[in-house]
Write a protein that holds these residues in place. Structure first.
Motif, PDB file in Angstrom:
ATOM      1  N   LEU A  58       0.865  -1.139  -0.048  1.00  0.00           N
ATOM      2  CA  LEU A  58      -0.054  -0.060  -0.064  1.00  0.00           C
ATOM      3  C   LEU A  58       0.654   1.325  -0.300  1.00  0.00           C
ATOM      4  N   GLY A  59       2.064   1.019   0.045  1.00  0.00           N
ATOM      5  CA  GLY A  59       3.134   2.299  -0.169  1.00  0.00           C
ATOM      6  C   GLY A  59       3.494   2.890   1.294  1.00  0.00           C
ATOM      7  N   HIS A  60       3.265   2.082   2.129  1.00  0.00           N
ATOM      8  CA  HIS A  60       3.893   2.724   3.529  1.00  0.00           C
ATOM      9  C   HIS A  60       5.110   2.192   3.878  1.00  0.00           C
ATOM     10  N   THR A  61       5.937   2.872   4.393  1.00  0.00           N
ATOM     11  CA  THR A  61       7.481   2.548   5.049  1.00  0.00           C
ATOM     12  C   THR A  61       7.422   1.474   5.993  1.00  0.00           C
ATOM     13  N   ILE A  62       8.227   0.499   6.038  1.00  0.00           N
ATOM     14  CA  ILE A  62       8.218  -0.841   6.863  1.00  0.00           C
ATOM     15  C   ILE A  62       9.597  -0.265   7.682  1.00  0.00           C
ATOM     16  N   ALA A  63       9.416  -0.153   9.320  1.00  0.00           N
ATOM     17  CA  ALA A  63      10.583   0.057  10.083  1.00  0.00           C
ATOM     18  C   ALA A  63      10.569  -0.997  11.129  1.00  0.00           C
ATOM     19  N   HIS A  64      11.291  -0.596  12.104  1.00  0.00           N
ATOM     20  CA  HIS A  64      11.584  -1.843  13.090  1.00  0.00           C
ATOM     21  C   HIS A  64      11.443  -1.466  14.558  1.00  0.00           C
ATOM     22  N   HIS A  65      10.941  -2.096  15.215  1.00  0.00           N
ATOM     23  CA  HIS A  65      10.606  -2.015  16.716  1.00  0.00           C
ATOM     24  C   HIS A  65      11.025  -3.113  17.612  1.00  0.00           C
ATOM     25  N   SER A  66      12.115  -3.899  17.353  1.00  0.00           N
ATOM     26  CA  SER A  66      12.563  -4.811  18.267  1.00  0.00           C
ATOM     27  C   SER A  66      11.884  -6.298  17.815  1.00  0.00           C
ATOM     28  N   TRP A  67      12.360  -7.441  18.572  1.00  0.00           N
ATOM     29  CA  TRP A  67      11.701  -8.742  18.168  1.00  0.00           C
ATOM     30  C   TRP A  67      10.518  -9.097  19.257  1.00  0.00           C
ATOM     31  N   SER A  68      10.728  -8.570  20.583  1.00  0.00           N
ATOM     32  CA  SER A  68       9.955  -8.784  21.630  1.00  0.00           C
ATOM     33  C   SER A  68       9.297  -7.754  22.441  1.00  0.00           C
ATOM     34  N   HIS A  69       9.580  -6.664  22.035  1.00  0.00           N
ATOM     35  CA  HIS A  69       9.056  -5.437  22.855  1.00  0.00           C
ATOM     36  C   HIS A  69       9.811  -5.411  24.149  1.00  0.00           C
ATOM     37  N   PRO A  70      10.987  -5.340  24.530  1.00  0.00           N
ATOM     38  CA  PRO A  70      11.489  -5.387  25.664  1.00  0.00           C
ATOM     39  C   PRO A  70      11.878  -4.034  26.073  1.00  0.00           C
ATOM     40  N   ILE A  71      12.143  -3.977  27.571  1.00  0.00           N
ATOM     41  CA  ILE A  71      12.433  -2.690  28.237  1.00  0.00           C
ATOM     42  C   ILE A  71      13.959  -2.733  28.059  1.00  0.00           C
ATOM     43  N   ILE A  72      14.508  -1.926  27.092  1.00  0.00           N
ATOM     44  CA  ILE A  72      16.059  -2.163  26.704  1.00  0.00           C
ATOM     45  C   ILE A  72      16.847  -1.940  27.828  1.00  0.00           C
ATOM     46  N   SER A  73      16.623  -1.138  28.705  1.00  0.00           N
ATOM     47  CA  SER A  73      17.634  -0.834  29.736  1.00  0.00           C
ATOM     48  C   SER A  73      17.546  -1.683  30.903  1.00  0.00           C
ATOM     49  N   LYS A  74      16.714  -2.583  30.711  1.00  0.00           N
ATOM     50  CA  LYS A  74      16.403  -3.629  31.861  1.00  0.00           C
ATOM     51  C   LYS A  74      17.250  -4.937  31.393  1.00  0.00           C
ATOM     52  N   ILE A  75      17.777  -5.122  30.313  1.00  0.00           N
ATOM     53  CA  ILE A  75      18.441  -6.313  29.749  1.00  0.00           C
ATOM     54  C   ILE A  75      19.816  -5.942  29.489  1.00  0.00           C
ATOM     55  N   SER A  76      20.657  -6.868  29.323  1.00  0.00           N
ATOM     56  CA  SER A  76      22.110  -6.585  29.006  1.00  0.00           C
ATOM     57  C   SER A  76      22.320  -6.068  27.718  1.00  0.00           C
TER      58      SER A  76
END
Length: 269
Positions: free
Chosen positions: A119-137
């Protein structure tokens, strides 16, 4: 406090646009079979070499937009049936947006990923599992980011690859670390925050989400808007929100990545 914050946001947006838009001319609106549709006003190329981090919620700069220009972005999809309803609302108004996809959802609904792109939209990225990044290594965060990109690419292009065809990324919850920001910059990936949002992830009505956006636009008058196509309330409010944009003379800007061939687009200065 809220009004003061919105006033500051409006001032910062105005300053960003004034600083970088000198000499830029708006392109003609995209073709649309409905003469009275909102439409997509112009296409803007975002190059990671010039813009590594954008969105005034988190960073000091944003996409160069003039008064009454907005960028529509969606997080957390694809998720039936709300994503399809959002796509239908956008199609009725001939509007193009950017979808920040969660990799495990892309792996589950690959045909919907391809539908978004078709449909012409741009595909971008938002991680695999939606984690809180600062809470993991850092290593866990890096793996989750790359896995998400690979899943999106597999759904879209049938290739399991960690190099994104669209180097746009948004951290879940806007939560990042210096190490992950540096990692994405080293990969040539633009990190997106947002300038305003509907708070549509909260337990509110579609009407409340709509009011959240329109109240902010009263002050900021432009910006990157964060929405969530995975949310039923967002799908429900989209027709009314797009109608509000049309009736109040807003123009939608579609973001695309830098590439070898770009036609009928503008390069973000």
């Amino acid at each position: 406090m809220t009004k003061m914050r919105l006033h500051r946001l409006g001032s910062r947006l105005a300053g960003a646009a004034t600083a970088v838009l000198a000499g830029v001319t708006v392109t003609s609106a995209a073709d649309c079979p409905r003469w009275d549709a909102l439409g997509t006003s112009r296409v803007l190329v975002v190059d990671a070499k010039a813009y590594s981090r954008v969105g005034l919620d988190s960073f000091s700069e944003t996409i160069p937009l003039v008064d009454h220009e907005v960028v529509l972005t969606f997080d957390d999809g694809p998720r039936p049936p709300s994503t399809q309803k959002v796509l239908a609302a956008l199609a009725r108004e001939c509007v193009r947006a950017t979808f920040f996809l969660v990799g495990r959802s892309s792996a589950k609904f690959p045909e919907l990923v391809r539908r978004i792109a078709a449909l012409g939209h741009t595909i971008a990225h938002h991680s695999w599992s939606h984690p809180i990044i600062s809470k993991i290594s850092f290593e866990q965060a890096k793996e989750d980011i790359e896995l998400g990109i690979a899943a999106d690419e597999m759904a879209l292009n049938g290739v399991w690859i960690k190099t994104p065809s669209t180097p746009f990324f948004r951290f879940p919850y806007f939560d990042s670390t210096p190490a992950t920001l540096d990692f994405l910059q080293s990969r040539g990936i633009v990190v997106f925050g947002a300038d305003l949002w509907a708070s549509d992830w909260e337990n509110i009505t579609p009407g409340q989400a709509l009011k959240n956006l329109t109240d902010q636009l009263e002050t900021s008058r432009r910006g990157i808007i964060l929405l969530h196509d995975a949310q039923a309330r967002t799908a429900a409010m989209m027709p009314a929100f797009l109608r509000y944009l049309r009736e109040n003379a807003y123009r939608v800007v579609h973001l695309v990545p830098a590439g070898p061939v770009q036609r009928n687009v503008e390069i973000a200065p």
